[in-house]
Design a protein around this motif. Structure first.
Motif, PDB file in Angstrom:
ATOM      1  N   GLN A  78     101.749  44.876  29.658  1.00 17.23           N
ATOM      2  CA  GLN A  78     101.529  45.395  28.309  1.00 17.23           C
ATOM      3  C   GLN A  78     100.182  44.921  27.785  1.00 17.23           C
ATOM      4  N   GLY A  79      99.545  45.769  26.971  1.00 10.39           N
ATOM      5  CA  GLY A  79      98.274  45.434  26.371  1.00 10.39           C
ATOM      6  C   GLY A  79      98.453  44.464  25.227  1.00 10.39           C
ATOM      7  N   ASP A  80      97.352  43.857  24.807  1.00 14.84           N
ATOM      8  CA  ASP A  80      97.399  42.881  23.713  1.00 14.84           C
ATOM      9  C   ASP A  80      97.205  43.531  22.351  1.00 14.84           C
ATOM     10  N   GLY A  81      97.202  44.854  22.288  1.00 11.17           N
ATOM     11  CA  GLY A  81      97.017  45.554  21.018  1.00 11.17           C
ATOM     12  C   GLY A  81      95.620  46.132  20.896  1.00 11.17           C
ATOM     13  N   SER A  82      94.645  45.422  21.417  1.00 13.06           N
ATOM     14  CA  SER A  82      93.273  45.929  21.371  1.00 13.06           C
ATOM     15  C   SER A  82      92.891  46.552  22.719  1.00 13.06           C
ATOM     16  N   ASP A  83      93.784  46.472  23.683  1.00 12.55           N
ATOM     17  CA  ASP A  83      93.554  46.971  25.049  1.00 12.55           C
ATOM     18  C   ASP A  83      92.365  46.314  25.741  1.00 12.55           C
ATOM     19  N   GLU A  84      91.990  45.124  25.289  1.00  9.33           N
ATOM     20  CA  GLU A  84      90.949  44.370  25.982  1.00  9.33           C
ATOM     21  C   GLU A  84      91.549  43.447  27.029  1.00  9.33           C
ATOM     22  N   LEU A  85      92.773  42.963  26.776  1.00 12.73           N
ATOM     23  CA  LEU A  85      93.479  42.106  27.729  1.00 12.73           C
ATOM     24  C   LEU A  85      94.878  42.656  27.951  1.00 12.73           C
TER      25      LEU A  85
END
Length: 107
Positions: A78-85
């Motif tokens: 799953q992404g961290d919300g910002s899709d950076e991590l």
């Protein structure tokens, strides 16, 4: 995450670097461990149910810095919300005795 872990997890103070063996590129960092799995944070998403061969940095003995080969299966990502991590849960597949020793050193 349809099947959450029920076993004890150890959150690591020092995140262990994880490499792709063929390229030696950084794959991500182990954030926490359990007897049967790992939580890895990465800058790329992993595919659920895919298997990976990885090298995990072993810092259990600072006198002998090395890596441990491990085969894992991605159980969720799953992404961290910002899709950076991206955080991904991995199940260990037939871990070596060296991997077991490393896991025990962090418990």
């Amino acid at each position: 995450m349809d099947d959450q872990r029920k076993e004890h997890r150890t959150h690591l103070i020092y995140y262990l670097r994880v490499y792709e063996p063929e390229t030696h590129n950084l794959f991500g960092h182990v954030v926490d461990i359990s007897a049967n799995g790992l939580l890895i944070t990465s800058d790329k998403p992993m595919e659920k149910n895919s298997q990976y061969i990885l090298e995990i940095e072993d810092v259990s003995s600072l006198d002998d810095l090395s890596t441990v080969d491990v085969q894992v299966e991605c159980r969720w990502c799953q992404g961290d919300g910002s899709d950076e991590l991206f955080d991904a849960g991995f199940r260990l597949i037939n871990p070596s005795s060296r991997m077991h020793d490393m896991l025990e050193s962090y418990q």
